[in-house]
Scaffold this motif. Structure first.
Motif, PDB file in Angstrom:
ATOM      1  N   VAL A 134     -14.401  20.966 -46.725  1.00  0.00           N
ATOM      2  CA  VAL A 134     -15.090  20.890 -45.310  1.00  0.00           C
ATOM      3  C   VAL A 134     -14.040  21.791 -44.415  1.00  0.00           C
ATOM      4  CG1 VAL A 134     -15.238  19.556 -43.234  1.00  0.00           C
ATOM      5  CG2 VAL A 134     -15.697  18.458 -45.386  1.00  0.00           C
ATOM      6  N   CYS A 135     -12.601  21.722 -44.496  1.00  0.00           N
ATOM      7  CA  CYS A 135     -12.146  22.635 -43.729  1.00  0.00           C
ATOM      8  C   CYS A 135     -11.051  23.493 -44.561  1.00  0.00           C
ATOM      9  CB  CYS A 135     -10.754  21.837 -43.067  1.00  0.00           C
ATOM     10  SG  CYS A 135      -9.408  20.843 -44.087  1.00  0.00           S
ATOM     11  N   GLY A 136     -11.397  23.659 -45.807  1.00  0.00           N
ATOM     12  CA  GLY A 136     -10.754  24.825 -46.805  1.00  0.00           C
ATOM     13  C   GLY A 136      -9.413  24.563 -47.084  1.00  0.00           C
ATOM     14  N   VAL A 137      -8.703  23.630 -46.662  1.00  0.00           N
ATOM     15  CA  VAL A 137      -7.358  23.264 -46.914  1.00  0.00           C
ATOM     16  C   VAL A 137      -7.039  22.923 -48.384  1.00  0.00           C
ATOM     17  CG1 VAL A 137      -5.361  21.663 -46.412  1.00  0.00           C
ATOM     18  CG2 VAL A 137      -6.290  22.917 -44.533  1.00  0.00           C
ATOM     19  N   CYS A 161      -9.060  17.091 -41.705  1.00  0.00           N
ATOM     20  CA  CYS A 161      -9.990  17.120 -40.590  1.00  0.00           C
ATOM     21  C   CYS A 161     -10.838  15.834 -40.642  1.00  0.00           C
ATOM     22  CB  CYS A 161     -10.701  18.153 -41.402  1.00  0.00           C
ATOM     23  SG  CYS A 161     -11.359  17.922 -42.792  1.00  0.00           S
ATOM     24  N   LYS A 201     -12.665  14.397 -42.700  1.00  0.00           N
ATOM     25  CA  LYS A 201     -13.884  14.149 -43.229  1.00  0.00           C
ATOM     26  C   LYS A 201     -13.918  13.863 -44.838  1.00  0.00           C
ATOM     27  CE  LYS A 201     -15.554  16.000 -39.749  1.00  0.00           C
ATOM     28  NZ  LYS A 201     -16.292  15.113 -38.608  1.00  0.00           N
TER      29      LYS A 201
END
Ligand SMILES: [Zn+2]
Lengths: 109, 191
Positions: free
Chosen positions: A8-11, A62, A64
């Motif tokens: 979702v946030c790419g982390v 995030c 999610k």
């Protein structure tokens, strides 16, 4: 220690930034279902030695939910994918097959 | 009249970097469809900058917008401008599904200042984040875990970091930052 990438946030972070949410792709059996189905929904969880599909939440990020495909023996993470799906996408299946030919998990292979 | 104060009322500590609680800081949480033009326009006006991309923060003087998640932005603004800017969002988005809340008094914000490598080291001691210059650069925004509590971090410029946490854990986070930067405890990993 697992290293997971939140789709979702790419982390990408180690597992303490996330929280495990149990088995993936459960089909809910609620009011009106048979006692057997309800029992299995609550208690009959996969506990494999090898390929496993799980839900995770990026609770210190995030916030999610997402899915992860990993190996319970080697702790290798085959990939992560969005929560909004009822089965692993083909690229995740391919990534697992590359390392574990012939793998199965519930109805997936 | 009540005297409004921030969580730690500007507490500071000097170790191998400077830690400073930044006092009253305006913050507005804006949630909604970040791909909708109406919401983006309202955010731009309230935040005074463009809406940043995933994992980033856009800053312009005392104003800014941080990307929190695919449906959440954090708008930074001077404390005494919050009510007017919140009002602006609410009137622009009337009838549009969204959430805009003043969270200024629910948070605390810290500055960590000093030698860039040591500022990075202070945060790296506390967060599971690759703080190397190659992995985390000014402009990036990261929500993460600082020891046992959630936190968000960014680097406004070289040698400067900002940390946001919940107000209820402000003392805990201050003590963490102070302890991690005690003089003599430098590791020098990012030098
Ligand atoms: Zn995430």
């Amino acid at each position: 220690m697992l290293i997971l990438t939140c789709p979702v946030c790419g982390v990408t972070a180690e597992e303490t930034e996330f929280h495990g949410g149990g088995e993936a792709h459960l089909k809910r059996f609620g009011p009106g279902s048979s006692e057997g189905d309800f029992h299995d929904y609550l208690f009959s969880k996969e506990n494999p030695k090898g390929v496993h599909l799980e839900r995770w939440r990026h609770n210190n990020g995030c916030g999610k939910w997402f899915h992860a495909a990993r190996d319970t023996v080697t702790l290798e993470v085959y990939g992560t994918y969005p929560a909004q799906t009822s089965e692993p996408p083909q690229d995740i299946k391919d990534a697992i097959s590359a390392k574990r030919p012939g793998w199965t998990w519930r109805d997936f292979s | 009249m009540s005297n409004t104060v921030s969580a730690l009322n500007g507490a500071s500590a000097s170790g191998y970097v400077q830690v400073h609680e930044m006092g009253l800081q305006g913050m507005i949480t804006l949630r909604g469809d970040l791909s909708a033009k109406k919401l983006v326009d309202a955010a731009k006006t309230a935040g005074g900058t463009n809406v940043p991309g995933r994992g980033h923060i856009a800053l312009s003087g005392a104003h800014g917008i941080a990307w929190m998640s695919p449906d959440e932005l954090l708008i930074l603004t001077p404390y005494d401008e919050v009510d007017a800017r919140l009002e602006g969002i609410t009137s622009k988005l009337a009838g549009t599904h969204h959430l805009a809340v003043n969270v200024s008094d629910a948070r605390a914000m810290f500055a960590v200042s000093g030698d860039d490598a040591l500022v990075r080291e202070t945060l790296a001691k506390l967060c599971p984040v690759d703080m190397s210059a190659a992995a985390f650069a000014p402009g990036q925004f990261r929500r993460t875990r600082m020891a046992q509590v959630p936190a968000a971090i960014w680097l406004p410029e070289t040698g400067e970091a900002r940390v946001i946490c919940f107000r209820s854990v402000a003392q805990y986070v201050f003590d963490l930052l102070k302890g991690a930067s005690l003089a003599g405890s430098e590791v020098g990993y990012f030098r």
